[in-house]
Motif scaffolding. Sequence first.
Motif, mmCIF file in Angstrom:
data_model
loop_
_atom_site.group_PDB
_atom_site.id
_atom_site.type_symbol
_atom_site.label_atom_id
_atom_site.label_comp_id
_atom_site.label_asym_id
_atom_site.label_seq_id
_atom_site.Cartn_x
_atom_site.Cartn_y
_atom_site.Cartn_z
ATOM 1 N N UNK A 72 0.819 -1.215 0.000
ATOM 2 C CA UNK A 72 0.000 0.000 0.000
ATOM 3 C C UNK A 72 0.851 1.262 0.000
ATOM 4 N N UNK A 73 2.159 1.126 0.210
ATOM 5 C CA UNK A 73 3.048 2.290 0.155
ATOM 6 C C UNK A 73 2.954 2.973 -1.213
ATOM 7 N N UNK A 74 2.651 2.198 -2.243
ATOM 8 C CA UNK A 74 2.482 2.773 -3.585
ATOM 9 C C UNK A 74 1.329 3.768 -3.623
ATOM 10 N N UNK A 75 0.253 3.446 -2.898
ATOM 11 C CA UNK A 75 -0.902 4.344 -2.853
ATOM 12 C C UNK A 75 -0.537 5.660 -2.182
ATOM 13 N N UNK A 76 0.170 5.553 -1.078
ATOM 14 C CA UNK A 76 0.526 6.752 -0.319
ATOM 15 C C UNK A 76 1.559 7.598 -1.050
ATOM 16 N N UNK A 77 2.408 6.962 -1.854
ATOM 17 C CA UNK A 77 3.346 7.720 -2.678
ATOM 18 C C UNK A 77 2.581 8.580 -3.680
ATOM 19 N N UNK A 78 1.517 8.011 -4.252
ATOM 20 C CA UNK A 78 0.689 8.783 -5.180
ATOM 21 C C UNK A 78 -0.055 9.904 -4.465
ATOM 22 N N UNK A 79 -0.472 9.658 -3.229
ATOM 23 C CA UNK A 79 -1.123 10.724 -2.464
ATOM 24 C C UNK A 79 -0.172 11.904 -2.268
ATOM 25 N N UNK A 80 1.068 11.593 -1.938
ATOM 26 C CA UNK A 80 2.060 12.652 -1.741
ATOM 27 C C UNK A 80 2.283 13.419 -3.036
ATOM 28 N N UNK A 81 2.364 12.703 -4.143
ATOM 29 C CA UNK A 81 2.567 13.355 -5.429
ATOM 30 C C UNK A 81 1.401 14.264 -5.790
ATOM 31 N N UNK A 82 0.197 13.860 -5.384
ATOM 32 C CA UNK A 82 -1.001 14.618 -5.761
ATOM 33 C C UNK A 82 -0.958 16.053 -5.243
ATOM 34 N N UNK A 83 -0.381 16.238 -4.093
ATOM 35 C CA UNK A 83 -0.313 17.598 -3.529
ATOM 36 C C UNK A 83 0.735 18.454 -4.234
ATOM 37 N N UNK A 84 1.536 17.830 -5.094
ATOM 38 C CA UNK A 84 2.606 18.564 -5.787
ATOM 39 C C UNK A 84 2.493 18.431 -7.291
ATOM 40 N N UNK A 85 1.289 18.130 -7.780
ATOM 41 C CA UNK A 85 1.075 18.099 -9.209
ATOM 42 C C UNK A 85 1.151 16.755 -9.877
ATOM 43 N N UNK A 86 0.826 15.698 -9.171
ATOM 44 C CA UNK A 86 0.738 14.337 -9.740
ATOM 45 C C UNK A 86 2.046 13.842 -10.331
ATOM 46 N N UNK A 87 3.165 14.298 -9.818
ATOM 47 C CA UNK A 87 4.456 13.808 -10.291
ATOM 48 C C UNK A 87 4.858 14.382 -11.637
ATOM 49 N N UNK A 88 4.176 15.462 -12.057
ATOM 50 C CA UNK A 88 4.517 16.066 -13.355
ATOM 51 C C UNK A 88 5.910 16.702 -13.286
#
Length: 242
Positions: free
Chosen positions: A226-242
Amino acid sequence: MKYPSSMWKSFLVAAAVLLIAGASGAEVLDKTANIAGTAVQYKVVLPNGYDPSKAYPAVLAFPGGPQTMEMVEATLERNWRSQAEHLGYIVIIPAAPNGQLFFEGGAKVFPEFLVKLLADYKILDNKFHMAGVSNGGLSAFHIAASYPQYFWSVTGLPGFLLDPTPARVHALSKMCINMYAGELDTDWLDSEKEQSARLRAQGLTVEFSEEKGEGHVMRTLDGDGAARLFKQFEQARHGCGK
């Protein structure tokens, strides 16, 4: 009655252990809210060392199947608890009120339920990450498209938008969208593949993952996965990893 000194020492050691556990361990709370006359049962995972004066990132997650409290317990332990406690997230998981699924009649408790959660807990930037498993994934997309101002991201594991009208697709346009489907779960896999491609073609940010060798219940997203899910959550606050 006099107790032997060895017994008193055992009591003291046990008390100390309980105090340490209570001070440092995370909590899982059982809650019930009355939303416009409808009782909503839900669980709240608080992170290790929770401080109510501090703002935390938060996930609102929906369970699968009939969305009962049993299903709440199952997804809490499989997908959310360990990572939330470790990474400093609040996770809220509600059960369907009166058996009405959240992408159907149960949706009536929104947005009031969100307003209550924001009043009860300090949520970072007053926005949640929305997620869900199966029927919970359908619920996550349904609620996110209905009240987009409350969400950073929406994740289906599996899950997708059931009614992708232009207006509802546009409502998701500022969110990071994440879709997971098992390789062997062909109906959900095909639906997510098709929708993710269409959403990308309309300029939305979508990450789609086909979980190899997995069916409808994806073990790759359990526990440490589930760490993969939380990594995406973190990215979401900074522009989805763009």
